[in-house]
Write an enzyme that holds these catalytic residues in place. Sequence first.
Site, short mmCIF file in Angstrom:
data_model
loop_
_atom_site.label_atom_id
_atom_site.label_comp_id
_atom_site.label_asym_id
_atom_site.label_seq_id
_atom_site.Cartn_x
_atom_site.Cartn_y
_atom_site.Cartn_z
N ASP A 23 0.85 -1.19 0.00
CA ASP A 23 0.00 0.00 0.00
C ASP A 23 0.89 1.24 0.00
OD1 ASP A 23 -3.21 0.54 0.97
OD2 ASP A 23 -1.80 2.22 1.12
N ILE A 24 0.51 2.25 -0.77
CA ILE A 24 1.32 3.46 -0.91
C ILE A 24 1.31 4.30 0.38
CG2 ILE A 24 -0.46 5.08 -1.77
CD1 ILE A 24 1.53 5.82 -4.02
N ASN A 29 -12.91 -2.98 2.59
CA ASN A 29 -13.81 -1.85 2.75
C ASN A 29 -14.84 -1.94 1.62
OD1 ASN A 29 -12.56 -0.68 5.02
ND2 ASN A 29 -10.98 0.21 3.72
N GLY A 46 -15.03 3.82 3.70
CA GLY A 46 -13.73 4.34 3.30
C GLY A 46 -13.23 3.76 1.99
N GLN A 47 -14.03 2.90 1.34
CA GLN A 47 -13.57 2.38 0.04
C GLN A 47 -13.36 3.55 -0.93
OE1 GLN A 47 -16.16 -0.42 -2.06
NE2 GLN A 47 -14.56 -0.91 -3.54
N SER A 48 -12.14 3.65 -1.43
CA SER A 48 -11.81 4.76 -2.31
C SER A 48 -11.37 4.29 -3.69
CB SER A 48 -10.70 5.62 -1.68
OG SER A 48 -9.55 4.84 -1.47
N HIS A 99 -10.25 -5.19 -3.29
CA HIS A 99 -8.92 -5.40 -2.73
C HIS A 99 -9.02 -5.80 -1.28
CE1 HIS A 99 -10.02 -1.14 -2.58
NE2 HIS A 99 -9.39 -1.08 -1.41
N HIS A 135 -7.10 -5.75 2.17
CA HIS A 135 -5.99 -5.16 2.91
C HIS A 135 -5.44 -6.25 3.85
CE1 HIS A 135 -6.93 -0.76 2.25
NE2 HIS A 135 -8.13 -1.25 2.01
P1 5GP Z 1 -9.69 1.58 0.19
O1 5GP Z 1 -9.70 2.90 0.90
O2 5GP Z 1 -10.41 1.68 -1.14
O3 5GP Z 1 -10.18 0.43 1.02
O4 5GP Z 1 -8.19 1.25 -0.09
C1 5GP Z 1 -7.46 1.82 -1.13
C2 5GP Z 1 -6.01 1.73 -0.75
O5 5GP Z 1 -5.25 1.94 -1.91
C3 5GP Z 1 -5.59 2.78 0.28
O6 5GP Z 1 -5.07 2.13 1.43
C4 5GP Z 1 -4.54 3.60 -0.47
O7 5GP Z 1 -3.46 4.00 0.36
C5 5GP Z 1 -4.09 2.66 -1.58
N1 5GP Z 1 -3.66 3.33 -2.79
C6 5GP Z 1 -4.29 4.36 -3.43
N2 5GP Z 1 -3.61 4.70 -4.55
C7 5GP Z 1 -2.54 3.86 -4.61
C8 5GP Z 1 -1.46 3.73 -5.55
O8 5GP Z 1 -1.35 4.43 -6.55
N3 5GP Z 1 -0.53 2.77 -5.27
C9 5GP Z 1 -0.62 1.95 -4.18
N4 5GP Z 1 0.34 1.05 -4.00
N5 5GP Z 1 -1.62 2.05 -3.28
C10 5GP Z 1 -2.57 3.00 -3.50
#
Ligand code: 5GP
Length: 113
Positions: free
Chosen positions: A30-31, A86, A92-94, A99, A101
């Site tokens: 994760d970034i 998420n 918080g799904q973005s 995916h 975690h």
């Molecule tokens: P969500 O919030 O949808 O459950 O998780 C999305 C995850 O993707 C977040 O933890 C965020 O830090 C990670 N993320 C977003 N953009 C990137 C990216 O460009 N590269 C990587 N490695 N992770 C990303």
Amino acid sequence: MNDCLFCKIIAGQIPSKKIYEDEHTYAFEDIDPKAPTHVLIVPKKHITGLKEATREEAEIVGLCHLTAAKIGRERGIEDGYRTVLNVGPKSGQSVFHLHVHLLGGRDLRWPPG
Ligand code: 5GP
Ligand code: ZN
């Protein structure tokens, strides 16, 4: 799906720190890590999220979790890690490519926030 961030990462169009890859799943750091281990495991096939997944995709969703378990074993964090999906904007799904975690390497509180 053309405009999906994680599809682009899987295709190598956007760089990622790859941890593992097999026929159906892809795992990368994760970034913005929220724990010493914070790996994202995604299906290579675009699935928008858990609530959009179909019965035909059950195996692939399960394989994402088994990839998480494999990485947890390899990282030596089996004394306590968490797999999280998420689902929907209020969670918080973005990124709208399913995916898992994988979070570990520190104490994890319950319930999560
Ligand atoms: P969500 O919030 O949808 O459950 O998780 C999305 C995850 O993707 C977040 O933890 C965020 O830090 C990670 N993320 C977003 N953009 C990137 C990216 O460009 N590269 C990587 N490695 N992770 C990303
Ligand atoms: Zn995608």
